[in-house]
Design a protein around this motif. Structure first.
Motif, mmCIF file in Angstrom:
data_model
loop_
_atom_site.group_PDB
_atom_site.id
_atom_site.type_symbol
_atom_site.label_atom_id
_atom_site.label_comp_id
_atom_site.label_asym_id
_atom_site.label_seq_id
_atom_site.Cartn_x
_atom_site.Cartn_y
_atom_site.Cartn_z
ATOM 1 N N GLN A 20 10.286 1.489 -11.735
ATOM 2 C CA GLN A 20 10.779 0.191 -11.326
ATOM 3 C C GLN A 20 11.537 0.242 -10.006
ATOM 4 O OE1 GLN A 20 9.996 -2.952 -12.572
ATOM 5 N NE2 GLN A 20 8.507 -1.433 -13.213
ATOM 6 N N SER A 23 8.845 0.184 -7.425
ATOM 7 C CA SER A 23 8.240 -1.148 -7.422
ATOM 8 C C SER A 23 9.172 -2.186 -6.811
ATOM 9 C CB SER A 23 7.870 -1.559 -8.849
ATOM 10 O OG SER A 23 7.266 -2.829 -8.868
ATOM 11 N N ASP A 27 8.436 -4.611 -3.731
ATOM 12 C CA ASP A 27 8.556 -6.073 -3.796
ATOM 13 C C ASP A 27 9.405 -6.611 -2.651
ATOM 14 O OD1 ASP A 27 6.988 -6.190 -6.044
ATOM 15 O OD2 ASP A 27 8.681 -6.278 -7.444
ATOM 16 N N GLU A 88 1.134 -4.621 -14.464
ATOM 17 C CA GLU A 88 1.114 -3.782 -13.259
ATOM 18 C C GLU A 88 -0.299 -3.637 -12.708
ATOM 19 O OE1 GLU A 88 4.841 -2.500 -12.293
ATOM 20 O OE2 GLU A 88 4.030 -4.415 -12.964
ATOM 21 N N ARG A 91 -0.958 -7.077 -10.999
ATOM 22 C CA ARG A 91 -0.221 -7.255 -9.756
ATOM 23 C C ARG A 91 -0.703 -6.300 -8.670
ATOM 24 N NH1 ARG A 91 6.088 -8.096 -11.437
ATOM 25 N NH2 ARG A 91 5.833 -6.128 -12.548
ATOM 26 N N GLY A 92 -0.917 -5.034 -9.047
ATOM 27 C CA GLY A 92 -1.409 -4.078 -8.058
ATOM 28 C C GLY A 92 -2.777 -4.461 -7.536
ATOM 29 N N LEU A 125 1.742 -13.178 -8.924
ATOM 30 C CA LEU A 125 2.624 -12.010 -9.031
ATOM 31 C C LEU A 125 3.878 -12.340 -9.830
ATOM 32 C CD1 LEU A 125 2.537 -10.399 -5.449
ATOM 33 C CD2 LEU A 125 1.469 -9.535 -7.532
ATOM 34 N N ASN A 188 3.150 -2.084 -1.057
ATOM 35 C CA ASN A 188 3.506 -2.731 -2.321
ATOM 36 C C ASN A 188 2.462 -2.466 -3.391
ATOM 37 O OD1 ASN A 188 5.202 -4.332 -3.955
ATOM 38 N ND2 ASN A 188 3.951 -6.142 -3.566
ATOM 39 N N SER A 191 3.097 0.784 -4.800
ATOM 40 C CA SER A 191 4.316 0.820 -5.616
ATOM 41 C C SER A 191 4.023 0.374 -7.050
ATOM 42 C CB SER A 191 5.402 -0.070 -4.999
ATOM 43 O OG SER A 191 5.134 -1.450 -5.195
ATOM 44 N N TYR A 192 3.076 -0.567 -7.218
ATOM 45 C CA TYR A 192 2.684 -0.960 -8.571
ATOM 46 C C TYR A 192 1.937 0.180 -9.271
ATOM 47 C CZ TYR A 192 3.972 -5.823 -7.706
ATOM 48 O OH TYR A 192 4.681 -6.971 -7.451
ATOM 49 N N SER A 195 4.576 2.475 -10.577
ATOM 50 C CA SER A 195 5.180 1.888 -11.773
ATOM 51 C C SER A 195 4.257 2.051 -12.975
ATOM 52 C CB SER A 195 5.482 0.410 -11.530
ATOM 53 O OG SER A 195 5.995 -0.208 -12.689
ATOM 54 N N TYR A 196 2.968 1.802 -12.785
ATOM 55 C CA TYR A 196 1.990 1.937 -13.875
ATOM 56 C C TYR A 196 1.984 3.363 -14.418
ATOM 57 C CZ TYR A 196 -2.572 2.241 -16.180
ATOM 58 O OH TYR A 196 -3.585 2.477 -17.086
#
Length: 450
Positions: A20, A23, A27, A88, A91-92, A125, A188, A191-192, A195-196
């Motif tokens: 996070q 991520s 963001d 995720e 969004r990714g 998103l 970005n 970054s997802y 996070s995933y």
């Protein structure tokens, strides 16, 4: 002193936090990049530039207000870990798609098409985020027990978010103007992915965070579940008190976010170039307050942290309204943000203690949109009062002069102080906040503190 290998002694939480953190920075870079690109490239020299930028904010708000409340129903039904992973991926993938389109020359598509793509991306998103946030809240609630550790976890999350918005925006401009929009967006998207991968490593056993979810045949229906969640919230005097206190706490923050730049140039007689230092004081104060909140909750408890934080913050906001020098204002503003962040952090364990597992998604999905709405309305009200309602206000009491902006700050501070007094008596102790477990269905369970 031996260093702990994991935050709060929990390696699963550490991995979740790391994902996070990355991520959140992504963001911050993404949001800042879009605003800069729309303002300086797409709408450069156009009269509709400010409206185009405001559309990004409206898209974000629309997701919070229209998707957020219903998202909690589905989060309470679904497996929390799978929900987080799915959001995720969505969004990714969406940001990756926008990144691919951004390789086209700007002139190849009409400005309206670019704006539609950006607004749609931001809307989806943030809509996905309305599912992710309560799911993550529920997972952490199962990972972390005890008020002190839960407050510490909330403090770490707030400090991370504050740091992301200190680190992210300065990265956005160099990325945009040196390597281009595409690579800022790609940052970005990656970054997802981080996070995933972090969520995939978290040990959440099947059913661990959805043990009390009813089967499909037992579900009463979307509307009934939503009404049950709202009904539980409304009938809990404890949760309503928490929400009311949070809304009142937004008075000071909302007024500052709208009027602080005018306070700096007018009351403090500082140049506009120095305004950034007030923002820096706010960010550093937020980090400091978030990091010490866990210790304070462990020392005096979540309830005392909340009402004392409100009292101290209100007094400091009144004191800030009387500042006429820039160095003193920076110091007082930093001190004001520390208790504000601490009381926001302390509310996390109180919210968890008052909410049964089967209602966590819906309670969070009610709590945060209302808080967000109150922040926006407070900012609008403060702007209206300063620009119209109190624009020509001037007075003097005991030789102390008052103008429109410092009066708004002072009155907001006094209201926050009154909220602290109310919290002292309205919030019951930990035992009263803890939900009572019994064998009745969720809809018939006790609805909060008496």
């Amino acid at each position: 002193m031996r260093l702990r290998p994991a935050l709060i002694g929990n390696p699963d939480y550490t991995r979740l936090w790391f994902g996070q953190a990355v991520s959140s920075v992504g963001d911050a870079v993404f949001s800042t990049t879009l605003v800069l690109w729309v303002a300086t490239v797409l709408a450069e020299g156009r009269s509709w530039g400010p409206q185009a930028v405001s559309g990004v904010v409206l898209a974000t708000s629309a997701a919070v207000f229209f998707v957020g409340p219903l998202a909690g129903v589905f989060v309470d039904r679904w497996d929390k870990r799978r929900t987080m992973l799915g959001t995720e991926v969505l969004r990714g993938g969406l940001v990756a798609a926008l990144t691919a389109v951004s390789f086209l020359p700007v002139e190849d598509l009409p400005a309206g098409v670019w704006l539609a793509l950006i607004y749609l991306t931001v809307l989806v998103l943030n809509a996905a985020g309305q599912f992710f946030t309560p799911a993550r809240f529920a997972v952490i609630a199962d990972m972390i027990t005890g008020d002190a550790d839960r407050a510490r976890a909330a403090g770490i999350a707030q400090a991370t978010a504050q740091t992301a918005w200190i680190v992210g925006p300065p990265l956005a401009a160099p990325l945009l103007f040196t390597v281009g929009l595409q690579w800022a967006l790609l940052f970005n998207a990656l970054s997802y992915l981080v996070s995933y991968l972090a969520i995939r490593t978290v040990d959440v056993r099947p059913g661990k965070t959805a043990a009390s979810s009813p089967t499909k045949a037992e579900r009463p229906g979307l509307v009934k579940e939503f009404r049950a969640g709202v009904g539980f919230f409304v009938r809990s005097r404890f949760l309503v008190a928490l929400l009311l206190l949070t809304v009142i706490g937004q008075l000071g923050v909302g007024a500052l976010s709208t009027l602080n730049v005018f306070f700096a140039t007018g009351n403090l007689h500082a140049s506009a170039q120095l305004y950034g230092y007030l923002g820096m004081a706010t960010g550093i104060g937020g980090i400091a307050g978030a990091l010490v909140a866990g210790r304070v909750v462990e020392w005096i408890g979540a309830k005392r942290t909340t009402w004392i934080g409100l009292l101290v913050a209100g007094v400091l906001l009144v004191l800030y309204s009387r500042q006429t020098g820039f160095p003193g204002a920076v110091t007082v503003l930093f001190l004001f943000i520390v208790p504000i962040t601490m009381l926001n952090t302390a509310m996390a364990p109180l919210l968890l203690a008052a909410t049964p597992q089967e209602f966590r998604g819906r309670v969070v999905a009610v709590f945060y949109p209302v808080t967000r709405l109150s922040s926006m309305l407070t900012a609008v009200l403060a702007g209206w009062l300063a620009g119209s309602g109190l624009r020509d206000f001037a007075g003097s009491v005991g030789g102390v002069r008052f103008g429109p902006i410092d009066t708004i700050f002072a009155v907001s501070g006094l209201v926050v102080v009154l909220a602290g007094v109310y919290a002292r008596f309205a919030l019951p102790g930990p035992a009263a906040a803890e939900p009572i477990a019994d064998d009745r269905p969720a809809e018939a369970a006790p609805k909060g503190a008496p």
